[in-house]
Design an enzyme around this catalytic site. Sequence first.
Site, mmCIF file in Angstrom:
data_model
loop_
_atom_site.group_PDB
_atom_site.id
_atom_site.type_symbol
_atom_site.label_atom_id
_atom_site.label_comp_id
_atom_site.label_asym_id
_atom_site.label_seq_id
_atom_site.Cartn_x
_atom_site.Cartn_y
_atom_site.Cartn_z
ATOM 1 N N CYS A 308 0.829 -1.213 0.000
ATOM 2 C CA CYS A 308 0.000 0.000 0.000
ATOM 3 C C CYS A 308 0.866 1.267 0.000
ATOM 4 C CB CYS A 308 -0.930 -0.010 1.209
ATOM 5 S SG CYS A 308 -1.739 1.557 1.540
ATOM 6 N N CYS A 311 -0.028 3.877 2.688
ATOM 7 C CA CYS A 311 0.410 3.369 4.004
ATOM 8 C C CYS A 311 1.877 3.726 4.237
ATOM 9 C CB CYS A 311 0.238 1.855 4.087
ATOM 10 S SG CYS A 311 -1.454 1.266 3.854
#
Length: 624
Positions: A308, A311
């Site tokens: 991600c 993230c």
Amino acid sequence: MKKNSRIGTWLSVVLLLVMFGLPVKAQKYKSVFKDLTWEQAAELAQKEGKIVLVDAMMKARTPEDRKKRDEAERKLFSVPGIMDFCNRNIVAIHIDMGTEAGKAFAPKLVMNMYPTYGFFMPDGDILGVVSPFILAQKPEVFLEKGQKAVKEAEVKRSNKRSILFEEIGFKEALVKAKKEKKLIFIDAYTDYCQPCVMMVKNIFSLDKVADFYNENFINLKLDFGKEKELAQKYGTSGYPAFVFVNGDGKLVYLAGGYTEAEPFIGYGQEALKKAQGIEFTAGSWNEILAKAKQENKLIFMDCYTSWCGPCKQMAQTTFVDPDVAALFNEKFINVKVDMEKGEGKELSKRYGVRAYPTLNFIHGDGEIVHCVVGGLGADELIRQGKLVLEGKGLSYMQNEYADGNREPEFITSYLEVLGMANLGEDAQKVTLEYFATLDREKLNEKKYWDIFVRYVNDVDSDLFRYVYANREHLVSLYGEQQVNRKIQSVWATGANRFVQEKEGAKVLDKKGFERYVKRMKKAKVDGWEDIAANARMNNAEKTGDWKTYVTEGDALLKNGKVSDLLLYNWGLRITKNCKDKELRARAARWFENAAAESAKKEAEGKAGMMSYRTYFEKLAAELK
């Protein structure tokens, strides 16, 4: 034996004279001070491995003053041990501070007042001072100060390195700090600050201090007496101040005052620790829950995956922000959980995590009290954290709504919270219920139009039907581009709702979808063909029908309606999920053609800011 006999005879004679009260001639005092200039004394001290003692004074105004001074000097240096200490360790001189030599020497006193006795390294670094007025009462202080100065001199001789301060401005330092991923250490000083000078001479010049700061920081010296804005920004009131900031210029740690080596290194260590940002706790989920209960804190759970991008971005920027770390380390039990590994798989199901990052705030009993989906900057994460601490998170608002709160201000806040939690269906339901109580003409107000745009995607809702029927009027208010974009978005959302899960498999309601396409055509929806084509591809991807996916892609490419970014995303999906060699080969030709077209544009100087040529070449190779 003869020599010892003579000494014994001499001592016997002295003893007899004392016993019979006869006078014994005292040993004559010999001044420790030499008639040398500072330069000569420093050279001699350097040669003999000694330090320099300077009696910094003003010339006596009267013979009587001179006599008193000589008597005080004789008395001090006749104290047992002082004369011997000076002979072994010191080159002592007088300097009249009223002379030109005294004026030249004055800066070495580092703002210490005279008359004074000062201990100096041969290079001029001051080691300490002691007032003659104190010595008149406590002459033993001289030895204390002198011995300390000798020890400090030994330390200085054994240290060769100093903190290296960059000769750049603050803005340049910020750029460098970001590039090198380091903190900036600012030695904030002012003119006439004696401790500031002493830090430079005695602490910054120690090897262990220099090595630590040179390795870990971008070091900067700034006169905060002149840098008024920085002094105000970082709240420095006394000097020296030791200011540690990150590449964004945010304060990470602040300390100050004259500080010995070990605690000064400790300041840097504390700054590095704080710069690591949020402190995430390790342990099983049950252990985290128990810790939250024990400390009576909420849990902040960062739900992430290894692939991600947002993230990773939050981990590198938001989570290391000093203000974020200060709030979350104090108020929450923080935990990072990879949703695709270990306990994360089960927790993902328990808390319904469907997108990343998902930021959950959880009570010690395991119940979610607040949720935000998507990457956040530092200020927004702090705002969300404070919202939770004030008891106004998602669960609070859900309860308020269930209890009948329909105040406009509350509804606006509730919708924002639902939207940030990625609870689109809930947000749409609340919006439609809210608009059901309002006159439709409220959409003429920008505030209400924005609520519709953000939260309503139901093509069959009465509210959307009203908007579609009155689109020309709304275009006059908000512009054609904004209104048409929203209308097409709603129709596109409706086109993507025909895949359902049955008996563990995803199935497309083909008849329902085709009826919907006819409905769009009949309603004369702008771009209905493109909406239908894109929906067919999305539906095919969901059901794993890669033949339809590639066929629809061929058609869209033929019509020239595909951006490089969209094409690249198609390729990623096919590469990862499609196993059919023939279909992969067809898709590979897309990227061969696209790469050739990109190369042609580059050669003609017509390429845009972002070229996908290398990505297309890589995809073509992987698909083959």
